[in-house]
Design a protein around this motif. Sequence first.
Motif, PDB file in Angstrom:
ATOM      1  N   SER A 155     -15.059 -16.067  43.015  1.00 35.63           N
ATOM      2  CA  SER A 155     -16.322 -15.557  43.548  1.00 35.63           C
ATOM      3  C   SER A 155     -17.420 -16.531  43.168  1.00 35.63           C
ATOM      4  O   SER A 155     -17.278 -17.319  42.225  1.00 35.63           O
ATOM      5  N   LEU A 156     -18.512 -16.461  43.896  1.00 38.60           N
ATOM      6  CA  LEU A 156     -19.638 -17.361  43.629  1.00 38.60           C
ATOM      7  C   LEU A 156     -20.276 -17.058  42.285  1.00 38.60           C
ATOM      8  O   LEU A 156     -20.630 -17.982  41.534  1.00 38.60           O
ATOM      9  N   LEU A 157     -20.417 -15.775  41.938  1.00 38.81           N
ATOM     10  CA  LEU A 157     -21.062 -15.408  40.682  1.00 38.81           C
ATOM     11  C   LEU A 157     -20.231 -15.848  39.484  1.00 38.81           C
ATOM     12  O   LEU A 157     -20.771 -16.387  38.499  1.00 38.81           O
ATOM     13  N   THR A 158     -18.920 -15.651  39.551  1.00 34.03           N
ATOM     14  CA  THR A 158     -18.047 -16.054  38.445  1.00 34.03           C
ATOM     15  C   THR A 158     -18.117 -17.553  38.210  1.00 34.03           C
ATOM     16  O   THR A 158     -18.258 -18.025  37.068  1.00 34.03           O
ATOM     17  N   ALA A 159     -18.032 -18.325  39.293  1.00 34.38           N
ATOM     18  CA  ALA A 159     -18.093 -19.777  39.153  1.00 34.38           C
ATOM     19  C   ALA A 159     -19.454 -20.232  38.646  1.00 34.38           C
ATOM     20  O   ALA A 159     -19.553 -21.169  37.846  1.00 34.38           O
ATOM     21  N   SER A 160     -20.519 -19.574  39.072  1.00 40.58           N
ATOM     22  CA  SER A 160     -21.871 -19.967  38.649  1.00 40.58           C
ATOM     23  C   SER A 160     -22.083 -19.719  37.163  1.00 40.58           C
ATOM     24  O   SER A 160     -22.635 -20.574  36.452  1.00 40.58           O
ATOM     25  N   ILE A 161     -21.658 -18.556  36.673  1.00 38.47           N
ATOM     26  CA  ILE A 161     -21.823 -18.249  35.247  1.00 38.47           C
ATOM     27  C   ILE A 161     -21.003 -19.209  34.396  1.00 38.47           C
ATOM     28  O   ILE A 161     -21.467 -19.700  33.343  1.00 38.47           O
ATOM     29  N   ALA A 162     -19.785 -19.514  34.840  1.00 38.72           N
ATOM     30  CA  ALA A 162     -18.948 -20.440  34.079  1.00 38.72           C
ATOM     31  C   ALA A 162     -19.558 -21.836  34.043  1.00 38.72           C
ATOM     32  O   ALA A 162     -19.565 -22.498  32.999  1.00 38.72           O
ATOM     33  N   LEU A 163     -20.091 -22.296  35.153  1.00 38.92           N
ATOM     34  CA  LEU A 163     -20.739 -23.609  35.173  1.00 38.92           C
ATOM     35  C   LEU A 163     -22.003 -23.611  34.312  1.00 38.92           C
ATOM     36  O   LEU A 163     -22.319 -24.619  33.671  1.00 38.92           O
ATOM     37  N   ALA A 164     -22.722 -22.492  34.296  1.00 41.02           N
ATOM     38  CA  ALA A 164     -23.921 -22.410  33.460  1.00 41.02           C
ATOM     39  C   ALA A 164     -23.573 -22.580  31.987  1.00 41.02           C
ATOM     40  O   ALA A 164     -24.302 -23.245  31.236  1.00 41.02           O
ATOM     41  N   ILE A 165     -22.463 -21.996  31.557  1.00 43.26           N
ATOM     42  CA  ILE A 165     -22.017 -22.183  30.170  1.00 43.26           C
ATOM     43  C   ILE A 165     -21.697 -23.646  29.908  1.00 43.26           C
ATOM     44  O   ILE A 165     -22.005 -24.188  28.837  1.00 43.26           O
ATOM     45  N   GLY A 166     -21.087 -24.303  30.879  1.00 43.49           N
ATOM     46  CA  GLY A 166     -20.765 -25.716  30.704  1.00 43.49           C
ATOM     47  C   GLY A 166     -21.987 -26.617  30.705  1.00 43.49           C
ATOM     48  O   GLY A 166     -21.989 -27.660  30.042  1.00 43.49           O
ATOM     49  N   PHE A 167     -23.058 -26.235  31.423  1.00 40.03           N
ATOM     50  CA  PHE A 167     -24.268 -27.042  31.467  1.00 40.03           C
ATOM     51  C   PHE A 167     -25.154 -26.836  30.246  1.00 40.03           C
ATOM     52  O   PHE A 167     -26.028 -27.661  29.968  1.00 40.03           O
ATOM     53  N   THR A 168     -24.960 -25.747  29.522  1.00 43.04           N
ATOM     54  CA  THR A 168     -25.847 -25.404  28.418  1.00 43.04           C
ATOM     55  C   THR A 168     -25.905 -26.451  27.313  1.00 43.04           C
ATOM     56  O   THR A 168     -27.006 -26.829  26.874  1.00 43.04           O
ATOM     57  N   PRO A 169     -24.788 -26.975  26.795  1.00 48.15           N
ATOM     58  CA  PRO A 169     -24.904 -27.921  25.674  1.00 48.15           C
ATOM     59  C   PRO A 169     -25.646 -29.194  26.019  1.00 48.15           C
ATOM     60  O   PRO A 169     -26.352 -29.744  25.162  1.00 48.15           O
ATOM     61  N   TYR A 170     -25.517 -29.694  27.230  1.00 48.74           N
ATOM     62  CA  TYR A 170     -26.223 -30.915  27.603  1.00 48.74           C
ATOM     63  C   TYR A 170     -27.735 -30.697  27.565  1.00 48.74           C
ATOM     64  O   TYR A 170     -28.488 -31.502  27.009  1.00 48.74           O
ATOM     65  N   SER A 171     -28.175 -29.593  28.178  1.00 46.43           N
ATOM     66  CA  SER A 171     -29.611 -29.303  28.185  1.00 46.43           C
ATOM     67  C   SER A 171     -30.115 -28.982  26.789  1.00 46.43           C
ATOM     68  O   SER A 171     -31.223 -29.386  26.404  1.00 46.43           O
ATOM     69  N   ALA A 172     -29.324 -28.252  26.001  1.00 48.28           N
ATOM     70  CA  ALA A 172     -29.763 -27.865  24.657  1.00 48.28           C
ATOM     71  C   ALA A 172     -29.956 -29.084  23.763  1.00 48.28           C
ATOM     72  O   ALA A 172     -30.903 -29.131  22.960  1.00 48.28           O
ATOM     73  N   ARG A 173     -29.106 -30.082  23.868  1.00 47.28           N
ATOM     74  CA  ARG A 173     -29.242 -31.276  23.040  1.00 47.28           C
ATOM     75  C   ARG A 173     -30.534 -32.030  23.364  1.00 47.28           C
ATOM     76  O   ARG A 173     -31.240 -32.501  22.466  1.00 47.28           O
ATOM     77  N   VAL A 174     -30.844 -32.158  24.645  1.00 47.87           N
ATOM     78  CA  VAL A 174     -32.072 -32.863  25.039  1.00 47.87           C
ATOM     79  C   VAL A 174     -33.302 -32.102  24.573  1.00 47.87           C
ATOM     80  O   VAL A 174     -34.239 -32.680  23.996  1.00 47.87           O
ATOM     81  N   ILE A 175     -33.319 -30.798  24.787  1.00 49.05           N
ATOM     82  CA  ILE A 175     -34.472 -29.992  24.398  1.00 49.05           C
ATOM     83  C   ILE A 175     -34.630 -29.985  22.878  1.00 49.05           C
ATOM     84  O   ILE A 175     -35.754 -30.045  22.355  1.00 49.05           O
ATOM     85  N   ARG A 176     -33.521 -29.927  22.157  1.00 46.91           N
ATOM     86  CA  ARG A 176     -33.601 -29.905  20.694  1.00 46.91           C
ATOM     87  C   ARG A 176     -34.217 -31.188  20.155  1.00 46.91           C
ATOM     88  O   ARG A 176     -35.028 -31.156  19.221  1.00 46.91           O
ATOM     89  N   SER A 177     -33.824 -32.331  20.715  1.00 47.86           N
ATOM     90  CA  SER A 177     -34.353 -33.606  20.215  1.00 47.86           C
ATOM     91  C   SER A 177     -35.865 -33.701  20.406  1.00 47.86           C
ATOM     92  O   SER A 177     -36.577 -34.198  19.525  1.00 47.86           O
ATOM     93  N   VAL A 178     -36.371 -33.205  21.536  1.00 41.12           N
ATOM     94  CA  VAL A 178     -37.810 -33.251  21.787  1.00 41.12           C
ATOM     95  C   VAL A 178     -38.533 -32.194  20.952  1.00 41.12           C
ATOM     96  O   VAL A 178     -39.602 -32.454  20.383  1.00 41.12           O
ATOM     97  N   ALA A 179     -37.943 -31.002  20.869  1.00 40.62           N
ATOM     98  CA  ALA A 179     -38.584 -29.936  20.089  1.00 40.62           C
ATOM     99  C   ALA A 179     -38.606 -30.265  18.605  1.00 40.62           C
ATOM    100  O   ALA A 179     -39.539 -29.871  17.891  1.00 40.62           O
ATOM    101  N   LEU A 180     -37.607 -30.984  18.108  1.00 43.83           N
ATOM    102  CA  LEU A 180     -37.593 -31.362  16.698  1.00 43.83           C
ATOM    103  C   LEU A 180     -38.753 -32.288  16.366  1.00 43.83           C
ATOM    104  O   LEU A 180     -39.351 -32.187  15.289  1.00 43.83           O
ATOM    105  N   ARG A 181     -39.090 -33.174  17.287  1.00 47.09           N
ATOM    106  CA  ARG A 181     -40.246 -34.042  17.081  1.00 47.09           C
ATOM    107  C   ARG A 181     -41.534 -33.223  17.010  1.00 47.09           C
ATOM    108  O   ARG A 181     -42.412 -33.473  16.176  1.00 47.09           O
ATOM    109  N   GLU A 182     -41.641 -32.230  17.872  1.00 46.71           N
ATOM    110  CA  GLU A 182     -42.824 -31.374  17.857  1.00 46.71           C
ATOM    111  C   GLU A 182     -42.883 -30.532  16.580  1.00 46.71           C
ATOM    112  O   GLU A 182     -43.956 -30.313  16.019  1.00 46.71           O
ATOM    113  N   ARG A 183     -41.727 -30.110  16.113  1.00 42.56           N
ATOM    114  CA  ARG A 183     -41.675 -29.253  14.920  1.00 42.56           C
ATOM    115  C   ARG A 183     -42.223 -29.964  13.690  1.00 42.56           C
ATOM    116  O   ARG A 183     -42.801 -29.322  12.801  1.00 42.56           O
TER     117      ARG A 183
END
Length: 310
Positions: free
Chosen positions: A169-197
Amino acid sequence: MSRQTSMEPPVNTVGQDTVSVQAVRRQRLEGPVSGWNRMRRRLGTLGLVCVGVLAVVVLTTIFAPLIAPYDPYAGSVVDRHLPPSPEHWFGTDQSGRDIFSRIIWGARTSLIGPTVVVLVAAAAAVTLALTAVWFGGRVDAFIGRILDILFAFPNMLLAILAVAIFGPSLLTASIALAIGFTPYSARVIRSVALRERNLPYVASAQLQGISGFLITVRHILPNVRTQIFTGMTINFGYAMIDLAALSFLGLGVQPPTPDWGLMVSNGQASLLQGYWEQSVFAGLAIVITVAALGYVGEQLGGRRAAGRTR
């Protein structure tokens, strides 16, 4: 008795006038720093064209019932594999359905899935990254290990496993891909937020008694929004490609629902018989949309990644 008048030498203001006139002229030409002129300078001519393409795709998605000339589900055995003509701009498929109408309606499923992916991934990435940055120590290390585990699983593998467990189903595939995309985005955001912190204004806000939640939401989060929006724009294109690939494999959108990836798959057998319209036009829709998203995301992120706003 003669009266002497002291004449002061005239001041040469030609250079000053030239500089001031040039400054005024430049200001008039460039216009205000905000709004349309700022976006035009940031994106360039090609970027504005890409924005126009994306606007057309979005409007097509919204007004699909009014734009599509035919019912995307209605077929006819007599009208199978008709070539492009004034009646059928992109021809018809193996079931006699109008390809142009199916591409218009397929924009909905092709955009809804990536939208779910980027929104879920962005929400999870921002939450994990800001939590790790603010608390640090063991919390940061624990979240880092979770991200490392997610890094070990490719996006498509997670989606295939989820589809195998919960069904295609479209929803199942979308949620699974969202989990896979999370670490890439989290690493980038963490590096920038750490500088601000580690900047002085955060310590100053703490001394004033402001809670960590308010500091994070009111100060740190606005200063990393550029990376968030840029990542969402670029990830949208990757998510569209991944979902189209899943639909091509029969693991995403199921027939007879119109979807660009599914149309490429359905037109594969006809392509070998010389009927290229369905696969080619659906593939072009994917390529053009993803290319426009990628270029806009790169322009917005590349020009603003070095600056901070507060």
